[in-house]
Motif scaffolding. Structure first.
Motif, PDB file in Angstrom:
ATOM      1  N   ASP A 195       0.816  -1.210   0.000  1.00  0.00           N
ATOM      2  CA  ASP A 195       0.000   0.000   0.000  1.00  0.00           C
ATOM      3  C   ASP A 195       0.854   1.266   0.000  1.00  0.00           C
ATOM      4  O   ASP A 195       0.381   2.341  -0.387  1.00  0.00           O
ATOM      5  N   ALA A 196       2.082   1.152   0.444  1.00  0.00           N
ATOM      6  CA  ALA A 196       3.012   2.283   0.477  1.00  0.00           C
ATOM      7  C   ALA A 196       4.415   1.716   0.611  1.00  0.00           C
ATOM      8  O   ALA A 196       4.598   0.509   0.820  1.00  0.00           O
ATOM      9  N   LEU A 197       5.402   2.589   0.475  1.00  0.00           N
ATOM     10  CA  LEU A 197       6.800   2.157   0.520  1.00  0.00           C
ATOM     11  C   LEU A 197       7.597   3.088   1.414  1.00  0.00           C
ATOM     12  O   LEU A 197       7.499   4.306   1.309  1.00  0.00           O
ATOM     13  N   GLU A 198       8.377   2.482   2.305  1.00  0.00           N
ATOM     14  CA  GLU A 198       9.280   3.239   3.172  1.00  0.00           C
ATOM     15  C   GLU A 198      10.703   3.055   2.667  1.00  0.00           C
ATOM     16  O   GLU A 198      11.199   1.932   2.577  1.00  0.00           O
ATOM     17  N   LEU A 199      11.338   4.158   2.292  1.00  0.00           N
ATOM     18  CA  LEU A 199      12.725   4.127   1.843  1.00  0.00           C
ATOM     19  C   LEU A 199      13.628   4.301   3.053  1.00  0.00           C
ATOM     20  O   LEU A 199      13.668   5.372   3.665  1.00  0.00           O
ATOM     21  N   ASN A 200      14.329   3.252   3.400  1.00  0.00           N
ATOM     22  CA  ASN A 200      15.168   3.240   4.591  1.00  0.00           C
ATOM     23  C   ASN A 200      16.565   3.721   4.210  1.00  0.00           C
ATOM     24  O   ASN A 200      17.381   2.945   3.721  1.00  0.00           O
ATOM     25  N   LEU A 201      16.827   5.006   4.412  1.00  0.00           N
ATOM     26  CA  LEU A 201      18.105   5.589   4.000  1.00  0.00           C
ATOM     27  C   LEU A 201      19.177   5.305   5.049  1.00  0.00           C
ATOM     28  O   LEU A 201      19.655   6.185   5.744  1.00  0.00           O
ATOM     29  N   TYR A 202      19.527   4.049   5.157  1.00  0.00           N
ATOM     30  CA  TYR A 202      20.544   3.606   6.106  1.00  0.00           C
ATOM     31  C   TYR A 202      21.876   3.537   5.381  1.00  0.00           C
ATOM     32  O   TYR A 202      22.139   2.612   4.623  1.00  0.00           O
ATOM     33  N   TYR A 203      22.698   4.562   5.583  1.00  0.00           N
ATOM     34  CA  TYR A 203      24.018   4.588   4.951  1.00  0.00           C
ATOM     35  C   TYR A 203      24.945   5.425   5.800  1.00  0.00           C
ATOM     36  O   TYR A 203      24.596   6.544   6.205  1.00  0.00           O
ATOM     37  N   GLN A 204      26.120   4.895   6.094  1.00  0.00           N
ATOM     38  CA  GLN A 204      27.083   5.609   6.913  1.00  0.00           C
ATOM     39  C   GLN A 204      28.385   5.765   6.138  1.00  0.00           C
ATOM     40  O   GLN A 204      29.120   4.792   5.955  1.00  0.00           O
ATOM     41  N   PRO A 205      28.667   6.957   5.653  1.00  0.00           N
ATOM     42  CA  PRO A 205      29.915   7.172   4.906  1.00  0.00           C
ATOM     43  C   PRO A 205      31.132   6.974   5.805  1.00  0.00           C
ATOM     44  O   PRO A 205      31.131   7.383   6.960  1.00  0.00           O
ATOM     45  N   ARG A 206      32.158   6.377   5.262  1.00  0.00           N
ATOM     46  CA  ARG A 206      33.375   6.109   6.027  1.00  0.00           C
ATOM     47  C   ARG A 206      34.616   6.712   5.376  1.00  0.00           C
ATOM     48  O   ARG A 206      35.698   6.683   5.948  1.00  0.00           O
ATOM     49  N   SER A 207      34.462   7.245   4.184  1.00  0.00           N
ATOM     50  CA  SER A 207      35.619   7.796   3.473  1.00  0.00           C
ATOM     51  C   SER A 207      35.653   9.313   3.612  1.00  0.00           C
ATOM     52  O   SER A 207      34.629   9.987   3.470  1.00  0.00           O
ATOM     53  N   ALA A 208      36.837   9.833   3.860  1.00  0.00           N
ATOM     54  CA  ALA A 208      37.003  11.283   3.953  1.00  0.00           C
ATOM     55  C   ALA A 208      36.821  11.940   2.592  1.00  0.00           C
ATOM     56  O   ALA A 208      36.656  13.165   2.507  1.00  0.00           O
ATOM     57  N   GLU A 209      36.873  11.161   1.531  1.00  0.00           N
ATOM     58  CA  GLU A 209      36.704  11.706   0.189  1.00  0.00           C
ATOM     59  C   GLU A 209      35.231  11.894  -0.169  1.00  0.00           C
ATOM     60  O   GLU A 209      34.920  12.522  -1.178  1.00  0.00           O
ATOM     61  N   GLU A 210      34.342  11.375   0.654  1.00  0.00           N
ATOM     62  CA  GLU A 210      32.909  11.458   0.371  1.00  0.00           C
ATOM     63  C   GLU A 210      32.319  12.608   1.179  1.00  0.00           C
ATOM     64  O   GLU A 210      32.269  12.560   2.401  1.00  0.00           O
ATOM     65  N   SER A 211      31.892  13.646   0.501  1.00  0.00           N
ATOM     66  CA  SER A 211      31.409  14.840   1.178  1.00  0.00           C
ATOM     67  C   SER A 211      29.947  14.704   1.591  1.00  0.00           C
ATOM     68  O   SER A 211      29.212  13.851   1.064  1.00  0.00           O
ATOM     69  N   SER A 212      29.541  15.558   2.501  1.00  0.00           N
ATOM     70  CA  SER A 212      28.144  15.558   2.932  1.00  0.00           C
ATOM     71  C   SER A 212      27.223  15.934   1.772  1.00  0.00           C
ATOM     72  O   SER A 212      26.107  15.414   1.664  1.00  0.00           O
ATOM     73  N   GLU A 213      27.695  16.814   0.896  1.00  0.00           N
ATOM     74  CA  GLU A 213      26.891  17.185  -0.268  1.00  0.00           C
ATOM     75  C   GLU A 213      26.637  15.979  -1.165  1.00  0.00           C
ATOM     76  O   GLU A 213      25.535  15.807  -1.690  1.00  0.00           O
ATOM     77  N   GLN A 214      27.662  15.134  -1.326  1.00  0.00           N
ATOM     78  CA  GLN A 214      27.498  13.942  -2.149  1.00  0.00           C
ATOM     79  C   GLN A 214      26.506  12.960  -1.521  1.00  0.00           C
ATOM     80  O   GLN A 214      25.636  12.412  -2.202  1.00  0.00           O
ATOM     81  N   VAL A 215      26.642  12.755  -0.222  1.00  0.00           N
ATOM     82  CA  VAL A 215      25.766  11.810   0.468  1.00  0.00           C
ATOM     83  C   VAL A 215      24.316  12.267   0.373  1.00  0.00           C
ATOM     84  O   VAL A 215      23.422  11.496  -0.019  1.00  0.00           O
ATOM     85  N   GLU A 216      24.075  13.511   0.707  1.00  0.00           N
ATOM     86  CA  GLU A 216      22.705  14.006   0.679  1.00  0.00           C
ATOM     87  C   GLU A 216      22.179  14.088  -0.747  1.00  0.00           C
ATOM     88  O   GLU A 216      20.996  13.832  -1.000  1.00  0.00           O
ATOM     89  N   GLY A 217      23.064  14.440  -1.696  1.00  0.00           N
ATOM     90  CA  GLY A 217      22.647  14.471  -3.093  1.00  0.00           C
ATOM     91  C   GLY A 217      22.219  13.097  -3.582  1.00  0.00           C
ATOM     92  O   GLY A 217      21.240  12.963  -4.325  1.00  0.00           O
ATOM     93  N   ASN A 218      22.945  12.055  -3.152  1.00  0.00           N
ATOM     94  CA  ASN A 218      22.571  10.686  -3.519  1.00  0.00           C
ATOM     95  C   ASN A 218      21.211  10.316  -2.934  1.00  0.00           C
ATOM     96  O   ASN A 218      20.384   9.683  -3.603  1.00  0.00           O
ATOM     97  N   PHE A 219      20.971  10.708  -1.702  1.00  0.00           N
ATOM     98  CA  PHE A 219      19.679  10.429  -1.073  1.00  0.00           C
ATOM     99  C   PHE A 219      18.538  11.101  -1.837  1.00  0.00           C
ATOM    100  O   PHE A 219      17.494  10.490  -2.091  1.00  0.00           O
ATOM    101  N   VAL A 220      18.740  12.351  -2.185  1.00  0.00           N
ATOM    102  CA  VAL A 220      17.702  13.095  -2.905  1.00  0.00           C
ATOM    103  C   VAL A 220      17.431  12.449  -4.261  1.00  0.00           C
ATOM    104  O   VAL A 220      16.280  12.328  -4.698  1.00  0.00           O
ATOM    105  N   GLU A 221      18.498  12.003  -4.920  1.00  0.00           N
ATOM    106  CA  GLU A 221      18.326  11.351  -6.220  1.00  0.00           C
ATOM    107  C   GLU A 221      17.554  10.042  -6.082  1.00  0.00           C
ATOM    108  O   GLU A 221      16.726   9.702  -6.938  1.00  0.00           O
ATOM    109  N   ILE A 222      17.809   9.307  -5.002  1.00  0.00           N
ATOM    110  CA  ILE A 222      17.070   8.069  -4.763  1.00  0.00           C
ATOM    111  C   ILE A 222      15.580   8.355  -4.668  1.00  0.00           C
ATOM    112  O   ILE A 222      14.749   7.677  -5.292  1.00  0.00           O
TER     113      ILE A 222
END
Length: 332
Positions: free
Chosen positions: A129-156
């Protein structure tokens, strides 16, 4: 007492929903949840690791302590029951839809964009009847910026919205530099609800054997405070429905959550501790309290203590921080 609420476009008789948990892994428990009065049920997440059959240790990491709590033993299924493969998960959606009349909300956690969109479609076709997107992701690389992480979430959210017509809830962590901004971004991309907040299972350290060990602890009412603050800030500032998960164990907890702005209350730990009849107990106790306080409906109470309506809104913000610290003194 009128406890009706709307969540993800679903008209619910009251806000109490079984949150994502092993309860959905057994049809007899799902039926008992409906008998106890659950307004809806959220299935445990289908993880991409299950889809690609990667890392068999996943179930050991998550479920190795499944019987650690004596009071929860009968509610945790075995690892084999909980760790459904993708085909079994989709079949479980169909089985639950046939077994009960309450809404069924599927849950998905992926890593690749294609997985999110592909299995969102499958879950829709299976009858969720509905879908819950469980955005469970923990970045571990210093090369991965917060903008990239949040941008990926928004794209999902954007791509899943384009793939399915199902109402979409996004289950969030509290770890955003600007949560209100992120809420606005996913709302703009088609999300229908936000779930506040995900609980992460943190590993402990065995100092004798020098190894990391899984640590599974159920929530308690103290965890509600963080959620109350953000519900109160977000309520009235977004068109998204707001669900609370984590920290609701008593009718008083539930009342606070609704006053802060929650449209839906997802219960897990209290059901694992006390059993599914806890659903009936909490609903009845909330209705009794509201009647005593002369409320006519849940809608009348909802958001009454949000930032926009609280008589002391500065208590929600930083202005109260120093005052609280200064109120304590160290004993000699």
């Amino acid at each position: 007492m009128d406890l009706k609420t709307t969540y993800l476009g679903l008209e619910l008789p009251h806000p109490f929903v079984v949150g994502a948990s092993p309860i959905a892994a057994r049809l007899d428990r799902v039926r008992l949840a409906e008998d106890a009065g659950a307004a809806a049920i959220v299935m445990n997440s289908l993880f991409e690791e299950q889809i690609i059959h990667h890392e068999e240790g996943l179930q050991k990491h998550v479920l190795s302590h499944e019987d650690s709590f004596a009071e929860a033993t009968s509610y945790f299924p075995s690892a084999d029951e909980f760790d459904l493969g993708p085909d079994e998960y989709l079949e479980r959606i169909r089985e639950i839809k046939q077994a009960v009349d309450i809404p069924v909300i599927a849950s998905l956690n992926g890593t690749n964009l294609g997985t999110w969109t592909e299995y969102a479609k499958y879950m829709e076709e299976a009858g969720a009847d509905a879908l819950e997107l469980n955005l469970y992701y923990q970045p571990r690389s210093a090369e991965e910026s917060s903008e990239q992480v949040e941008g990926n979430f928004v794209e999902i959210v954007e791509k899943v919205r384009q793939s399915v017509k199902l109402p979409l809830a996004v289950k969030l962590s509290p770890f955003f530099s600007s949560l209100p901004n992120f809420i606005k971004r996913i709302e703009d991309k088609g999300a229908n609800a936000a779930v506040i907040f995900n609980r992460f299972y943190q590993p402990d350290i065995d100092i004798e054997n020098l190894e990391a060990v899984p640590s599974l602890k159920l929530s308690d009412s103290s965890e509600l405070l963080l959620r109350l603050r953000w519900l109160a800030i977000l309520s009235g500032r977004t068109q998204l429905d707001l669900a609370v998960t984590g920290g609701v164990h008593t009718a008083e907890d539930a009342i606070k959550a609704v006053m802060a702005g929650a449209d839906c209350i997802q219960l897990v730990s209290t059901l694992l501790r006390h059993g599914l009849p806890q659903l009936t107990k909490l609903r009845n106790e909330m209705a009794q309290w509201m009647e005593e306080k002369e409320y006519d409906s849940l809608e009348q109470m909802k958001g009454s203590m949000s930032y926009q309506h609280a008589p002391n809104p500065e208590a929600i913000e930083r202005a109260n921080y120093l005052r609280i610290l200064q109120s304590w003194d160290v004993e000699a």
